[in-house]
Write a protein that holds these residues in place. Structure first.
Motif, PDB file in Angstrom:
ATOM      1  N   ALA A   1       4.997  -4.262 -10.520  1.00 21.23           N
ATOM      2  CA  ALA A   1       4.493  -4.591  -9.187  1.00 21.23           C
ATOM      3  C   ALA A   1       2.972  -4.668  -9.195  1.00 21.23           C
ATOM      4  O   ALA A   1       2.372  -5.558  -8.585  1.00 21.23           O
ATOM      5  CB  ALA A   1       4.969  -3.547  -8.173  1.00 21.23           C
ATOM      6  N   CYS A   2       2.339  -3.739  -9.908  1.00 21.75           N
ATOM      7  CA  CYS A   2       0.881  -3.760 -10.025  1.00 21.75           C
ATOM      8  C   CYS A   2       0.437  -5.001 -10.788  1.00 21.75           C
ATOM      9  O   CYS A   2      -0.504  -5.689 -10.389  1.00 21.75           O
ATOM     10  CB  CYS A   2       0.399  -2.508 -10.743  1.00 21.75           C
ATOM     11  N   ASP A   3       1.120  -5.299 -11.881  1.00 18.05           N
ATOM     12  CA  ASP A   3       0.760  -6.445 -12.705  1.00 18.05           C
ATOM     13  C   ASP A   3       0.856  -7.748 -11.932  1.00 18.05           C
ATOM     14  O   ASP A   3       0.036  -8.647 -12.094  1.00 18.05           O
ATOM     15  CB  ASP A   3       1.671  -6.497 -13.932  1.00 18.05           C
ATOM     16  N   ARG A   4       1.854  -7.849 -11.049  1.00 12.21           N
ATOM     17  CA  ARG A   4       2.037  -9.070 -10.279  1.00 12.21           C
ATOM     18  C   ARG A   4       1.196  -9.081  -8.997  1.00 12.21           C
ATOM     19  O   ARG A   4       1.143 -10.085  -8.296  1.00 12.21           O
ATOM     20  CB  ARG A   4       3.508  -9.253  -9.911  1.00 12.21           C
ATOM     21  N   GLY A   5       0.555  -7.990  -8.694  1.00  9.89           N
ATOM     22  CA  GLY A   5      -0.260  -7.964  -7.484  1.00  9.89           C
ATOM     23  C   GLY A   5       0.589  -7.926  -6.227  1.00  9.89           C
ATOM     24  O   GLY A   5       0.347  -8.672  -5.286  1.00  9.89           O
ATOM     25  N   ASN A   6       1.604  -7.051  -6.223  1.00  8.27           N
ATOM     26  CA  ASN A   6       2.508  -6.937  -5.083  1.00  8.27           C
ATOM     27  C   ASN A   6       2.335  -5.567  -4.419  1.00  8.27           C
ATOM     28  O   ASN A   6       3.128  -4.650  -4.639  1.00  8.27           O
ATOM     29  CB  ASN A   6       3.967  -7.126  -5.531  1.00  8.27           C
ATOM     30  N   PRO A   7       1.297  -5.404  -3.583  1.00  5.91           N
ATOM     31  CA  PRO A   7       1.008  -4.093  -2.979  1.00  5.91           C
ATOM     32  C   PRO A   7       2.125  -3.574  -2.079  1.00  5.91           C
ATOM     33  O   PRO A   7       2.295  -2.367  -1.953  1.00  5.91           O
ATOM     34  CB  PRO A   7      -0.286  -4.335  -2.190  1.00  5.91           C
ATOM     35  N   ALA A   8       2.897  -4.478  -1.448  1.00  9.83           N
ATOM     36  CA  ALA A   8       3.995  -4.028  -0.583  1.00  9.83           C
ATOM     37  C   ALA A   8       5.054  -3.299  -1.406  1.00  9.83           C
ATOM     38  O   ALA A   8       5.614  -2.289  -0.974  1.00  9.83           O
ATOM     39  CB  ALA A   8       4.609  -5.223   0.143  1.00  9.83           C
ATOM     40  N   ILE A   9       5.312  -3.804  -2.613  1.00 10.30           N
ATOM     41  CA  ILE A   9       6.261  -3.145  -3.509  1.00 10.30           C
ATOM     42  C   ILE A   9       5.706  -1.800  -3.960  1.00 10.30           C
ATOM     43  O   ILE A   9       6.423  -0.801  -4.011  1.00 10.30           O
ATOM     44  CB  ILE A   9       6.554  -4.032  -4.736  1.00 10.30           C
ATOM     45  N   VAL A  10       4.414  -1.784  -4.303  1.00 11.34           N
ATOM     46  CA  VAL A  10       3.775  -0.531  -4.718  1.00 11.34           C
ATOM     47  C   VAL A  10       3.916   0.515  -3.626  1.00 11.34           C
ATOM     48  O   VAL A  10       4.253   1.677  -3.891  1.00 11.34           O
ATOM     49  CB  VAL A  10       2.281  -0.766  -5.046  1.00 11.34           C
ATOM     50  N   GLU A  11       3.691   0.111  -2.392  1.00 14.08           N
ATOM     51  CA  GLU A  11       3.785   1.041  -1.263  1.00 14.08           C
ATOM     52  C   GLU A  11       5.190   1.611  -1.138  1.00 14.08           C
ATOM     53  O   GLU A  11       5.370   2.817  -0.941  1.00 14.08           O
ATOM     54  CB  GLU A  11       3.394   0.327   0.032  1.00 14.08           C
ATOM     55  N   VAL A  12       6.200   0.752  -1.253  1.00 19.92           N
ATOM     56  CA  VAL A  12       7.590   1.201  -1.160  1.00 19.92           C
ATOM     57  C   VAL A  12       7.906   2.196  -2.274  1.00 19.92           C
ATOM     58  O   VAL A  12       8.489   3.258  -2.041  1.00 19.92           O
ATOM     59  CB  VAL A  12       8.565  -0.004  -1.224  1.00 19.92           C
ATOM     60  N   LEU A  13       7.526   1.850  -3.485  1.00 20.47           N
ATOM     61  CA  LEU A  13       7.814   2.703  -4.634  1.00 20.47           C
ATOM     62  C   LEU A  13       7.133   4.064  -4.506  1.00 20.47           C
ATOM     63  O   LEU A  13       7.731   5.098  -4.787  1.00 20.47           O
ATOM     64  CB  LEU A  13       7.377   2.009  -5.921  1.00 20.47           C
TER      65      LEU A  13
END
Length: 224
Positions: free
Chosen positions: A181-193
């Motif tokens: 998620a970090c590598d792809r630049g997906n902060p919404a996923i990071v937040e969920v995780l």
């Protein structure tokens, strides 16, 4: 030690492989670092790019990280080439494939092989440098697939349906969903995780990638 014919054939294949567009930039950076390690020198022989050259710094760091890792092996070049071939095979290369001239074609800046198409452009997150949208992600039924695709809503639904899912499980390349998620630049996923208690201490293959992405996420969250 010179690159083996098998290594050169794999590099030639990867220089134009369509499958490269479907893997994370972490893997592409690993290919870049391995290629430089084998064909140029075990550690970077050029100055580290400036702070604003995000792509250049990511590539340089990859080369340096892999230099430290493989230089400790009893046969550094063989170990690095073996890892490169392992990734190449996972991306469709076959050992009986013929190489063209023994080395892949040069790209625009005079570099060869896996360098071509690996990391281009600029951005905060490593993946937003090239950031192809993952419409072709094969498995959106897994935490890793959703982390790459950036579908936070589906991830929430998946975790609600099965709270026992292991969010810290690593994929075939050794990356967790948080790394991807970090590598792809997906902060919404990071937040969920993070909200669901993912382990932030697990190391990715390239710590600088993970660190820079987490910093960018925290900055964005704080300024929002």
């Amino acid at each position: 030690m010179s690159p083996s014919e098998e290594f050169s054939a794999a590099a030639s294949y990867l220089s134009n492989a369509s499958s490269l567009s479907q893997v994370s930039d972490v893997v592409k950076l690993e290919l870049y670092g391995l290629y430089k390690f084998v064909t140029v020198s075990h550690t970077p022989n050029v100055s580290k790019p400036g702070l604003l050259d995000f792509a250049g710094r990511a590539k340089w760091n990859s080369w340096q990280e892999l230099g430290k890792k493989y230089s400790t092996q009893s046969d550094p070049d063989s170990a690095a080439q073996a890892r490169y071939l392992e990734i190449a095979k996972s991306l469709g290369w076959k050992s009986d494939a013929a190489a063209d001239d023994g080395l892949p074609p040069q790209d625009g800046d005079g570099e060869r092989g896996s360098v071509r198409g690996v990391i281009t452009g600029t951005g905060v997150f490593v993946s937003t440098m090239s950031a192809p949208k993952d419409d072709t992600v094969d498995d959106l039924g897994t935490v890793h697939g959703l982390a790459i695709a950036g579908d936070a809503q589906k991830l929430e639904e998946m975790l609600k349906a099965d709270p026992s899912l292991d969010l810290n499980q690593k994929d075939g390349f050794g990356y967790t969903a948080l790394h991807l998620a970090c590598d792809r630049g997906n902060p919404a996923i990071v937040e969920v995780l993070l909200r669901h208690g993912v382990d932030q201490t697990l190391k990715a293959s390239f710590s600088f990638v993970f660190y820079s992405c987490i910093c960018a996420y925290v900055f964005d969250a704080g300024s929002g």
